[in-house]
Each structure stands twice: as structure tokens, then as C-alpha cells.
Design a protein around this motif. Sequence first.
Motif, short mmCIF file in Angstrom:
data_model
loop_
_atom_site.label_atom_id
_atom_site.label_comp_id
_atom_site.label_asym_id
_atom_site.label_seq_id
_atom_site.Cartn_x
_atom_site.Cartn_y
_atom_site.Cartn_z
N ILE A 87 0.67 -1.39 0.21
CA ILE A 87 -0.08 0.16 0.18
C ILE A 87 0.85 1.29 -0.49
N PRO A 88 0.52 2.34 -0.94
CA PRO A 88 1.24 3.30 -0.73
C PRO A 88 1.32 4.13 0.19
N VAL A 89 2.16 4.78 0.83
CA VAL A 89 2.19 5.40 1.83
C VAL A 89 2.81 6.70 1.79
N ILE A 90 2.07 7.80 1.54
CA ILE A 90 2.57 9.14 2.01
C ILE A 90 2.72 9.74 3.31
N MET A 91 3.37 10.73 4.03
CA MET A 91 3.71 11.17 4.89
C MET A 91 3.77 12.67 4.63
N LEU A 92 2.52 13.07 5.50
CA LEU A 92 2.02 13.95 4.86
C LEU A 92 1.57 14.99 6.35
N THR A 93 2.86 16.31 6.74
CA THR A 93 3.30 16.00 8.19
C THR A 93 3.52 17.47 7.69
N SER A 94 3.27 18.21 8.92
CA SER A 94 3.78 19.47 9.19
C SER A 94 5.95 19.42 9.17
N SER A 95 5.92 18.18 9.82
CA SER A 95 7.45 18.28 10.17
C SER A 95 8.61 18.73 9.05
N GLU A 96 9.05 19.48 8.98
CA GLU A 96 9.75 19.84 7.23
C GLU A 96 11.18 19.16 8.47
N ARG A 97 12.12 18.60 9.15
CA ARG A 97 13.03 18.51 9.80
C ARG A 97 13.91 17.36 9.12
N GLU A 98 15.17 16.96 8.26
CA GLU A 98 15.64 16.19 7.11
C GLU A 98 15.82 15.16 8.43
N HIS A 108 11.37 2.76 4.50
CA HIS A 108 10.35 3.18 3.19
C HIS A 108 9.07 4.01 2.59
N ALA A 109 9.08 4.73 3.30
CA ALA A 109 7.52 5.51 3.23
C ALA A 109 8.10 6.01 1.17
N ASN A 110 6.42 6.28 0.70
CA ASN A 110 6.73 6.08 -0.67
C ASN A 110 7.00 7.50 -1.32
N SER A 111 6.76 8.98 -0.38
CA SER A 111 6.56 10.03 -1.11
C SER A 111 6.52 10.47 0.77
N TYR A 112 6.94 12.13 0.59
CA TYR A 112 6.94 12.39 2.06
C TYR A 112 6.86 14.30 1.28
N ILE A 113 6.01 14.96 1.97
CA ILE A 113 4.89 16.09 1.26
C ILE A 113 4.77 16.79 2.86
N THR A 114 5.02 18.06 2.61
CA THR A 114 5.05 18.83 4.27
C THR A 114 3.77 19.84 3.49
N LYS A 115 2.64 18.68 4.33
CA LYS A 115 1.80 20.10 4.23
C LYS A 115 1.65 21.28 4.03
N PRO A 116 1.16 21.90 2.71
CA PRO A 116 0.80 23.55 2.46
C PRO A 116 -0.26 23.65 2.85
N PRO A 117 -0.05 24.80 3.80
CA PRO A 117 -0.53 26.14 4.63
C PRO A 117 -2.16 25.61 4.50
N LYS A 118 -2.15 26.76 2.65
CA LYS A 118 -3.55 26.94 2.07
C LYS A 118 -4.66 25.98 1.68
N LEU A 119 -5.67 25.79 1.64
CA LEU A 119 -6.94 25.19 0.68
C LEU A 119 -6.42 24.80 -0.77
N ASP A 120 -6.06 25.74 -1.01
CA ASP A 120 -5.95 25.97 -3.03
C ASP A 120 -4.45 24.37 -3.05
N GLN A 121 -3.63 25.13 -1.89
CA GLN A 121 -2.45 24.97 -2.06
C GLN A 121 -2.37 23.00 -2.00
N LEU A 122 -3.45 22.41 -0.75
CA LEU A 122 -3.05 21.03 -0.53
C LEU A 122 -4.11 20.25 -1.51
#
Length: 146
Positions: A87-98, A108-122
Amino acid sequence: MRPIEILLVEDNPGDILLTQKAFERARILNQLSVVRDGESALDYLHQRSPYEDAARPELILLDINLPQVNGQEVLREIKSHPTLRRIPVIMLTSSERERDIANSYDAHANSYITKPPKLDQLAAAMERIDQYWFALVRRAKAEDEV
């Protein structure tokens, strides 16, 4: 076309609402299930009480900072389990720590995305996730379906 089964693992009510609205705005046909902590995520995925009838997700959006069992631990459990690891797992989090990014990919996360702060960006990010994981990529069936 059938809805995409998505599991959102997120403890922040505001982020849950924002993600739900982002999917609506992006017009992605989905069935979004939400659990609010890592322990509930594992119960959901293993179909333990109260989730005995839970559908197997086709995509997991996983926050790192969760109560009880953190997102990194949930990710390690998913990727080490034979019926869940595909199952693909996307880390969707506010953390930007390396360190969080590196640990996620090491587990083995499939992707790492920092949560965009605005609705249109998300919403734009959710559209890209949908296009990539469900239009472009060929995914393997779960091991128990092969």
C-alpha cells in the motif's frame, strides 16, 4: 469509476477538515476514512475491533506526530507486514526536519509531503497525488490478492 479508498491518519481536527475540503475541491472520487492516532491506524489496517469491516486502503496519508504510536512506528509496521507493505504510504506532515524526511524514506515511505498551509495549495497537492498514484503509476496488488 469507483471511489479510491484512502486512509488519513491525522490527529489535528483542523488538518482533517482541510484535507477533506482539499479532496472535495480537487474533485477526486474517494472514500476517505480517518483515524486520529497510530494505534487506531494499526487496528484499522489489521481490521481489529472496531474496524473489522474496514476496507483495505489503496493509499495511506500518514502524519508523523501522532499520539500513542507515532507515524514512523506505524510506517515501519505497514512496510514490514506482508499484506500491507504494497500500500503506498505518503507522509503528509507539518515537519520539515531532515531527520524526519530521512527516517521516513529509510522506513520505505513512498513519498514525503510537507502540508501546504492553504486550502488551494493542499487541493493542488491532492490532485497531483491522484494523478500520479491512480492515473500514471501501475501498482501491485496486495500479496494476498496475487
